[in-house]
Design a protein around this motif. Sequence first.
Motif, mmCIF file in Angstrom:
data_model
loop_
_atom_site.group_PDB
_atom_site.id
_atom_site.type_symbol
_atom_site.label_atom_id
_atom_site.label_comp_id
_atom_site.label_asym_id
_atom_site.label_seq_id
_atom_site.Cartn_x
_atom_site.Cartn_y
_atom_site.Cartn_z
ATOM 1 N N SER A 150 -9.484 -19.615 -7.355
ATOM 2 C CA SER A 150 -10.433 -18.708 -6.694
ATOM 3 C C SER A 150 -10.069 -18.432 -5.235
ATOM 4 N N GLU A 153 -9.499 -14.874 -4.120
ATOM 5 C CA GLU A 153 -10.749 -14.139 -3.936
ATOM 6 C C GLU A 153 -11.335 -14.407 -2.557
ATOM 7 N N GLU A 156 -9.557 -12.554 0.238
ATOM 8 C CA GLU A 156 -9.830 -11.117 0.237
ATOM 9 C C GLU A 156 -11.127 -10.770 0.963
ATOM 10 N N LEU A 203 -19.007 -18.377 -2.087
ATOM 11 C CA LEU A 203 -18.116 -18.281 -3.216
ATOM 12 C C LEU A 203 -18.084 -19.561 -4.064
#
Length: 206
Positions: A150, A153, A156, A203
């Motif tokens: 992850s 992600e 980003e 997240l």
Amino acid sequence: MDKNLGEGANFRNRKMEEHINETLIFMIQYIDDSHFDKLFERCKPLLKKAVRKKRYIKGYDQDDLWQEACECFVEVTKKYDRTRGMCFSQYVSLSLDNHFNRLRRWNNALKRKSNIEALSLDGLVEQAGQHIMGSSKELTPPEAVIVKESMSEYSEVLSRFEQIVSMLYMEGYSYDEISAELSCSREKVMNAKHRCSQKYKNLFMR
């Protein structure tokens, strides 16, 4: 002869402009900072020139570069020392050049070092520990695999500035050292670090 007269007039005009700038910066630093806006308007062409000449930096659009230039100018008004023999406009131009060059170097460093490596699980846990994750929770191997997958992600959702701050923080730089390296305020660095922590928690700790 007319040409010499014209050059002499231009020289006197430049000296007068510098005298006005020196007077304003002196008042801002020692008397009343309400003159900041006037000095900023006078120096705005220097900031625009720096942004135009500088340039393309991946991850920064023109608005970002302008914001960087403005923040650099604020720091310049705090640090300028007239006793060092450099006029204010020269100091502004030099500081802008140095600031953008630092941004470019860090941007190039991030190109060479993948975001996943820079923000890897091992780096987050071992180097940042509680500061990033909010706790020293030990992950099981299956959990570690999930988090590692992850990380792309996570990278980003960070802005370029947040990536730089996060990388420096994980390498052991203090807030003051990061602010000095990036020529920005300590508050800006702390805010960026806080955003990184919040994005990480959103997240991975929901």
